[in-house]
Design a protein around this motif. Structure first.
Motif, mmCIF file in Angstrom:
data_model
loop_
_atom_site.group_PDB
_atom_site.id
_atom_site.type_symbol
_atom_site.label_atom_id
_atom_site.label_comp_id
_atom_site.label_asym_id
_atom_site.label_seq_id
_atom_site.Cartn_x
_atom_site.Cartn_y
_atom_site.Cartn_z
ATOM 1 N N SER A 1 7.209 6.323 -8.910
ATOM 2 C CA SER A 1 7.224 7.172 -9.602
ATOM 3 C C SER A 1 5.663 7.514 -9.904
ATOM 4 C CB SER A 1 7.906 7.272 -11.190
ATOM 5 O OG SER A 1 7.305 6.101 -12.076
ATOM 6 N N ARG A 2 5.065 6.228 -9.585
ATOM 7 C CA ARG A 2 2.952 7.029 -9.729
ATOM 8 C C ARG A 2 2.855 7.586 -8.244
ATOM 9 N NH1 ARG A 2 1.501 1.045 -12.009
ATOM 10 N NH2 ARG A 2 2.495 0.940 -13.909
ATOM 11 N N ASN A 3 3.268 7.367 -7.922
ATOM 12 C CA ASN A 3 3.082 8.028 -6.478
ATOM 13 C C ASN A 3 1.132 7.759 -6.213
ATOM 14 O OD1 ASN A 3 2.766 9.947 -4.506
ATOM 15 N ND2 ASN A 3 1.986 12.134 -5.293
ATOM 16 N N ARG A 4 1.174 6.488 -6.135
ATOM 17 C CA ARG A 4 0.095 6.363 -5.860
ATOM 18 C C ARG A 4 0.482 4.510 -4.639
ATOM 19 N NH1 ARG A 4 -1.542 4.296 -11.859
ATOM 20 N NH2 ARG A 4 -2.074 5.245 -12.626
ATOM 21 N N ASN A 5 0.763 5.386 -3.463
ATOM 22 C CA ASN A 5 1.248 4.591 -1.902
ATOM 23 C C ASN A 5 0.289 5.200 -1.009
ATOM 24 O OD1 ASN A 5 3.480 6.304 -2.778
ATOM 25 N ND2 ASN A 5 3.825 5.104 -0.853
ATOM 26 N N TRP A 6 -0.808 5.643 -1.299
ATOM 27 C CA TRP A 6 -1.336 6.295 -0.975
ATOM 28 C C TRP A 6 -3.045 5.925 -0.004
ATOM 29 C CZ3 TRP A 6 -0.430 11.214 1.634
ATOM 30 C CH2 TRP A 6 1.305 11.639 0.924
ATOM 31 N N ALA A 7 -3.105 5.700 0.718
ATOM 32 C CA ALA A 7 -4.105 5.119 0.922
ATOM 33 C C ALA A 7 -5.085 5.598 2.692
ATOM 34 C CB ALA A 7 -4.205 3.325 1.172
ATOM 35 N N GLN A 8 -6.370 5.429 2.930
ATOM 36 C CA GLN A 8 -7.020 4.974 3.880
ATOM 37 C C GLN A 8 -6.294 4.832 5.105
ATOM 38 O OE1 GLN A 8 -10.135 6.865 5.114
ATOM 39 N NE2 GLN A 8 -9.128 7.698 2.872
ATOM 40 N N PRO A 9 -6.742 4.928 5.896
ATOM 41 C CA PRO A 9 -5.381 4.949 7.751
ATOM 42 C C PRO A 9 -5.536 3.148 8.147
ATOM 43 C CG PRO A 9 -5.916 6.646 8.158
ATOM 44 C CD PRO A 9 -6.865 5.872 7.254
ATOM 45 N N GLN A 10 -6.834 2.609 7.363
ATOM 46 C CA GLN A 10 -7.308 1.120 7.858
ATOM 47 C C GLN A 10 -6.282 0.488 6.168
ATOM 48 O OE1 GLN A 10 -9.790 3.142 7.202
ATOM 49 N NE2 GLN A 10 -11.260 2.688 6.382
ATOM 50 N N THR A 11 -6.243 0.767 5.843
ATOM 51 C CA THR A 11 -5.648 0.088 4.511
ATOM 52 C C THR A 11 -4.012 -0.333 4.438
ATOM 53 O OG1 THR A 11 -7.339 0.975 2.538
ATOM 54 C CG2 THR A 11 -5.794 0.089 1.901
ATOM 55 N N VAL A 12 -3.559 1.040 4.933
ATOM 56 C CA VAL A 12 -1.874 0.989 5.147
ATOM 57 C C VAL A 12 -2.088 0.164 6.243
ATOM 58 C CG1 VAL A 12 0.140 1.739 5.979
ATOM 59 C CG2 VAL A 12 -1.367 3.169 4.788
ATOM 60 N N ASP A 13 -2.433 -0.047 6.997
ATOM 61 C CA ASP A 13 -2.452 -1.501 8.671
ATOM 62 C C ASP A 13 -2.543 -2.719 7.890
ATOM 63 O OD1 ASP A 13 -2.000 0.978 10.447
ATOM 64 O OD2 ASP A 13 -3.928 0.998 11.023
ATOM 65 N N PHE A 14 -3.923 -2.362 6.663
ATOM 66 C CA PHE A 14 -3.971 -3.775 6.788
ATOM 67 C C PHE A 14 -2.827 -5.049 5.514
ATOM 68 C CE2 PHE A 14 -4.379 -6.594 2.780
ATOM 69 C CZ PHE A 14 -5.025 -7.999 3.739
ATOM 70 N N VAL A 15 -2.275 -3.381 4.711
ATOM 71 C CA VAL A 15 -0.677 -4.093 4.166
ATOM 72 C C VAL A 15 0.108 -4.607 4.620
ATOM 73 C CG1 VAL A 15 0.292 -2.919 2.453
ATOM 74 C CG2 VAL A 15 -1.691 -2.939 2.056
ATOM 75 N N ALA B 1 -9.993 1.669 -12.727
ATOM 76 C CA ALA B 1 -10.760 2.065 -12.391
ATOM 77 C C ALA B 1 -11.601 2.536 -11.714
ATOM 78 C CB ALA B 1 -12.349 1.200 -13.387
ATOM 79 N N SER B 2 -11.437 1.981 -10.513
ATOM 80 C CA SER B 2 -11.207 1.920 -9.060
ATOM 81 C C SER B 2 -9.908 2.114 -8.030
ATOM 82 C CB SER B 2 -11.993 0.604 -8.967
ATOM 83 O OG SER B 2 -10.934 -0.731 -8.739
ATOM 84 N N HIS B 3 -9.462 1.412 -7.317
ATOM 85 C CA HIS B 3 -8.667 2.125 -6.660
ATOM 86 C C HIS B 3 -8.931 4.373 -5.826
ATOM 87 C CE1 HIS B 3 -5.205 -0.760 -6.790
ATOM 88 N NE2 HIS B 3 -5.994 -0.931 -7.422
ATOM 89 N N GLN B 4 -10.010 4.020 -6.123
ATOM 90 C CA GLN B 4 -10.662 5.848 -6.138
ATOM 91 C C GLN B 4 -10.735 6.002 -4.631
ATOM 92 O OE1 GLN B 4 -12.898 8.243 -8.681
ATOM 93 N NE2 GLN B 4 -12.570 5.857 -10.639
ATOM 94 N N THR B 5 -10.780 5.347 -3.613
ATOM 95 C CA THR B 5 -11.322 5.586 -2.715
ATOM 96 C C THR B 5 -10.372 5.376 -1.293
ATOM 97 O OG1 THR B 5 -12.542 3.750 -2.149
ATOM 98 C CG2 THR B 5 -14.110 5.450 -2.985
ATOM 99 N N GLY B 6 -9.381 4.878 -1.509
ATOM 100 C CA GLY B 6 -8.176 5.401 -0.778
ATOM 101 C C GLY B 6 -8.602 3.311 -0.097
ATOM 102 N N LEU B 7 -9.536 2.293 -0.777
ATOM 103 C CA LEU B 7 -9.470 0.917 -0.534
ATOM 104 C C LEU B 7 -9.035 0.252 -0.931
ATOM 105 C CD1 LEU B 7 -13.007 1.813 1.306
ATOM 106 C CD2 LEU B 7 -11.192 2.037 2.627
ATOM 107 N N ASP B 8 -8.226 0.051 -1.937
ATOM 108 C CA ASP B 8 -8.132 -0.968 -2.709
ATOM 109 C C ASP B 8 -6.329 -0.770 -2.781
ATOM 110 O OD1 ASP B 8 -10.412 -1.981 -4.448
ATOM 111 O OD2 ASP B 8 -10.564 0.057 -4.541
ATOM 112 N N ALA B 9 -5.994 -1.840 -2.611
ATOM 113 C CA ALA B 9 -4.190 -2.112 -2.990
ATOM 114 C C ALA B 9 -3.853 -3.441 -3.749
ATOM 115 C CB ALA B 9 -3.358 -2.073 -0.871
ATOM 116 N N ASP B 10 -3.092 -3.279 -4.417
ATOM 117 C CA ASP B 10 -2.875 -4.436 -5.275
ATOM 118 C C ASP B 10 -1.181 -5.552 -4.284
ATOM 119 O OD1 ASP B 10 -4.577 -3.996 -7.631
ATOM 120 O OD2 ASP B 10 -3.610 -2.844 -8.273
ATOM 121 N N ILE B 11 -1.035 -6.293 -4.594
ATOM 122 C CA ILE B 11 -0.292 -7.394 -3.673
ATOM 123 C C ILE B 11 0.396 -7.489 -5.168
ATOM 124 C CG2 ILE B 11 0.325 -9.038 -2.402
ATOM 125 C CD1 ILE B 11 -1.018 -6.058 -1.391
ATOM 126 N N TRP B 12 1.603 -7.731 -5.050
ATOM 127 C CA TRP B 12 2.263 -8.108 -6.462
ATOM 128 C C TRP B 12 2.662 -9.825 -6.562
ATOM 129 C CZ3 TRP B 12 7.456 -5.915 -8.728
ATOM 130 C CH2 TRP B 12 7.322 -4.462 -9.325
#
Length: 302
Positions: free
Chosen positions: A88-102, A136-147
């Motif tokens: 519901s937060r719609n926060r699973n967006w990022a730059q392609p390299q971040t998605v690849d990394f995850v 405060a961050s997560h603004q440029t598509g290069l951050d990801a939180d892992i549970w």
């Protein structure tokens, strides 16, 4: 040492206002874009409601706590070794390299005992930028939180992804780990930190100390593991700016060495808090569009 002591006190209190937010260990500059100099709109009100990515080539603009992203891609809600949480937060967006990394890290996680893969928390909004709530961050598509919660299954419904919570790994306010912390967690964090795409990883101080005591081989990866307040329900991975991205601003590299002595200062300050700063910096107001890189106005509009 004074700076570390102050940060350790912030860690104890969980203050998001300390040094720029809950997941950013660098100064937040007050710059004004010459292109957007008269744009007084509150940036989170602009970026927080945009539902889709911009129709532009993929690109990060600005810094992790003052920027935006063009041409983001969406981490699929479910994959063979991951699930995106809190849809519901719609926060699973990022730059392609971040998605690849995850996705890469999730495949490694699936080889660990008791882990089916990863539950992935917040990445970025569709166009990055400041969020309505939280980071405060997560603004440029290069951050990801892992549970921290090891997934037992990867067929959670949308409702389950809203109601299921991760589990805390900390004890004594973050000075120590608890019984839910395992070697598998440390192996996962080590794998992430060894990836050359990764700039740093934020985790609570007791976890860093455990990793310092656990590693008996090459310790280079420990440099990227950074103690920070919070980060006991998840760990936060931050990637470097990709090559050929002139609009993207990296943080300065972490200090030389494994960082274990600094982490111990954090722990000591949790157990024996220093006195509070008698002259704390006043809380900063919300970022305006004028304070973001000039390209962000076009990102928001396209």
């Amino acid at each position: 040492m004074v700076r570390v002591a102050v940060l350790g006190f912030c860690a104890l209190l969980g203050l998001a206002a300390c040094k720029g937010g809950d997941d950013y260990d660098g100064p937040v500059e007050t710059r004004v874009s010459s292109q957007n100099a008269n744009d007084a709109r509150v940036a989170k009100e602009v970026f927080g409601y945009i539902p889709t990515a911009s129709s532009q080539p993929s690109q990060s603009f600005g810094g992790y706590a003052r920027g935006c992203q063009a041409g983001a891609v969406q981490l699929p809600e479910t994959g063979p070794t991951w699930q995106a949480m809190r849809l519901s937060r719609n926060r699973n967006w990022a730059q392609p390299q971040t998605v690849d990394f995850v996705q890469d890290l999730s495949r490694f996680a699936a080889t660990l005992p008791g882990w089916e893969g990863l539950y992935v928390g917040d990445m970025s909004q569709p166009r990055g930028g400041p969020m309505l709530t939280g980071h405060a961050s997560h603004q440029t598509g290069l951050d990801a939180d892992i549970w921290m919660l090891p997934p037992q299954r990867l067929n959670l419904s949308r409702d389950e992804r809203e109601s299921l919570s991760s589990i805390s790994m900390r004890r004594a306010g973050g000075a120590y780990t608890n019984s839910d912390w395992t070697e598998a967690h440390m192996r996962l964090l080590r794998e992430a930190a060894r990836d050359p795409r990764v700039a740093r990883i934020f985790v609570f101080p007791g976890a860093k100390i455990d990793m310092c005591n656990w590693e008996t081989g090459n310790r280079d990866w420990l440099r990227k593991i950074r103690p920070w307040h919070g980060h006991h329900y998840h760990f936060h991975v931050r990637l470097n700016c990709p090559a050929g991205a002139p609009g993207c601003e990296d943080q300065a590299p972490p200090p030389a060495g494994d960082g274990c002595a600094d982490a111990q200062v954090w722990v000591d300050n949790i157990l024996n808090p220093p006195p509070p700063d008698p002259n704390p910096a006043p809380p900063r107001g919300p970022l305006t569009m004028a304070q973001l890189p000039g390209q962000c106005a076009a990102v928001a509009a396209n």
